[in-house]
Write an enzyme that holds these catalytic residues in place. Structure first.
Site, PDB file in Angstrom:
ATOM      1  N   SER A  65       0.845  -1.260  -0.055  1.00 52.12           N
ATOM      2  CA  SER A  65       0.069   0.015   0.130  1.00 52.12           C
ATOM      3  C   SER A  65       0.879   1.373  -0.129  1.00 52.12           C
ATOM      4  CB  SER A  65      -1.047  -0.084   1.134  1.00 52.12           C
ATOM      5  OG  SER A  65      -1.667  -0.982   1.335  1.00 52.12           O
TER       6      SER A  65
HETATM    7  N1  SAH Z   1      -0.882  -5.013   3.873  1.00 50.12           N
HETATM    8  C1  SAH Z   1       0.110  -5.228   2.668  1.00 50.12           C
HETATM    9  C2  SAH Z   1      -0.597  -5.038   1.282  1.00 50.12           C
HETATM   10  C3  SAH Z   1      -1.728  -5.991   1.287  1.00 50.12           C
HETATM   11  S1  SAH Z   1      -2.281  -6.335  -0.460  1.00 50.12           S
HETATM   12  C4  SAH Z   1       1.208  -4.598   3.108  1.00 50.12           C
HETATM   13  O1  SAH Z   1       1.741  -4.005   3.828  1.00 50.12           O
HETATM   14  O2  SAH Z   1       2.178  -5.058   1.907  1.00 50.12           O
HETATM   15  C5  SAH Z   1      -3.453  -7.243  -0.032  1.00 50.12           C
HETATM   16  C6  SAH Z   1      -3.179  -8.518   0.241  1.00 50.12           C
HETATM   17  O3  SAH Z   1      -4.334  -9.373   0.686  1.00 50.12           O
HETATM   18  C7  SAH Z   1      -2.781  -9.450  -0.851  1.00 50.12           C
HETATM   19  O4  SAH Z   1      -1.267 -10.074  -0.454  1.00 50.12           O
HETATM   20  C8  SAH Z   1      -3.527 -10.617  -0.871  1.00 50.12           C
HETATM   21  O5  SAH Z   1      -2.998 -12.048  -1.685  1.00 50.12           O
HETATM   22  C9  SAH Z   1      -3.982 -10.755   0.481  1.00 50.12           C
HETATM   23  N2  SAH Z   1      -5.531 -11.139   0.535  1.00 50.12           N
HETATM   24  C10 SAH Z   1      -6.551 -11.367  -0.477  1.00 50.12           C
HETATM   25  N3  SAH Z   1      -7.534 -11.875   0.185  1.00 50.12           N
HETATM   26  C11 SAH Z   1      -7.255 -12.540   1.304  1.00 50.12           C
HETATM   27  C12 SAH Z   1      -7.980 -13.401   2.359  1.00 50.12           C
HETATM   28  N4  SAH Z   1      -8.982 -13.911   2.095  1.00 50.12           N
HETATM   29  N5  SAH Z   1      -7.196 -13.975   3.284  1.00 50.12           N
HETATM   30  C13 SAH Z   1      -5.728 -13.420   3.651  1.00 50.12           C
HETATM   31  N6  SAH Z   1      -5.097 -12.539   2.723  1.00 50.12           N
HETATM   32  C14 SAH Z   1      -5.862 -12.104   1.555  1.00 50.12           C
END
Ligand code: SAH
Length: 218
Positions: A65
């Protein structure tokens, strides 16, 4: 004997300025944003851009993000040193790293093994031992993990599952981007009160979608 003064690199000064200018005022959050090395969480090709206020691509088609959004969500969580925090969507591990400096324990869940493994390595390498990275599905948080003082979702959900809200301790706060996977999403803050939940829409955001189940990888 002269003390070695370690001047702040200019890009880190700009980083702080940008966060302040955009309205982040919590000193602990600002300090943490300065301390945690974002360059460790971005892809090697993006190291020079680590302190620009923009989202960047990470493996598995996901994104780390934008720093402002990380700081904003963290500030709105109103963390305390004794909090247990749940994050859904570990990605690079950057948001989890920021949270971990401001609370007691972070459980962060990621559906891609590749991402979970590399985030775990980064966090351990930095000595952030109060973060547990779990490969799993944030729509199905293990019951054994208990309830949480704070929950932060960093992938867009079409709606906040009631099951997830029920994992908040009384007085607990959840923040999640809510909206269609393609298109406008709104950051929603829900506070658990004695009688139910108080919901408030914060700002418009753009996150990658939250998808069900552990990802199948090649
Ligand atoms: N917080 C992260 C950015 C998140 S991007 C950072 O600081 O880098 C969103 C992430 O959520 C992705 O890696 C994606 O694979 C994950 N994601 C999506 N759906 C999910 C779920 N149901 N359970 C766990 N992770 C999930």
């Amino acid at each position: 004997m002269s003390m070695a003064v370690n001047p702040k690199p200019p890009e880190k000064m700009m980083f702080q300025l940008t966060l302040r200018r955009r309205g982040i005022s919590d000193q602990a959050v600002l300090r943490t944003m300065e301390e945690v090395p974002r360059e460790v969480f971005v892809e090697p090709r993006d190291r020079d851009d680590a302190y620009r206020d923009s989202a960047l691509a990470i493996p598995c088609g996901q994104t780390i993000s934008q720093p402002f959004v990380v700081a904003y969500m963290t500030e709105r969580l109103q963390l305390h040193k004794d909090h247990r925090v749940l994050e859904i969507g570990t990605g690079s591990g950057y948001q989890a790293a920021i949270l971990s400096r401001l609370c007691k324990h972070v459980l962060t869940i990621e559906r891609y093994r590749t991402l979970a493994d590399s985030a775990r390595k980064r966090l351990e390498g930095l000595g952030y031992y109060n973060v547990e990275v779990l490969l799993g599905d944030g729509f199905d948080v293990p019951a054994g993990a208990g309830d949480f003082d704070r929950i932060i979702v960093t992938a867009a959900m079409e709606q906040i599952p009631d099951k997830l809200l029920q994992r908040l301790e009384p007085g607990g706060i959840l923040i999640a981007p809510v909206g269609p996977h393609q298109g406008a999403q709104t950051l929603v803050r829900a506070v658990r009160t004695e009688t139910g939940f108080e919901r408030k829409d914060l700002v418009d955001v753009r996150f990658v979608p939250a998808l069900p189940g552990v990802a199948r990888e090649m």
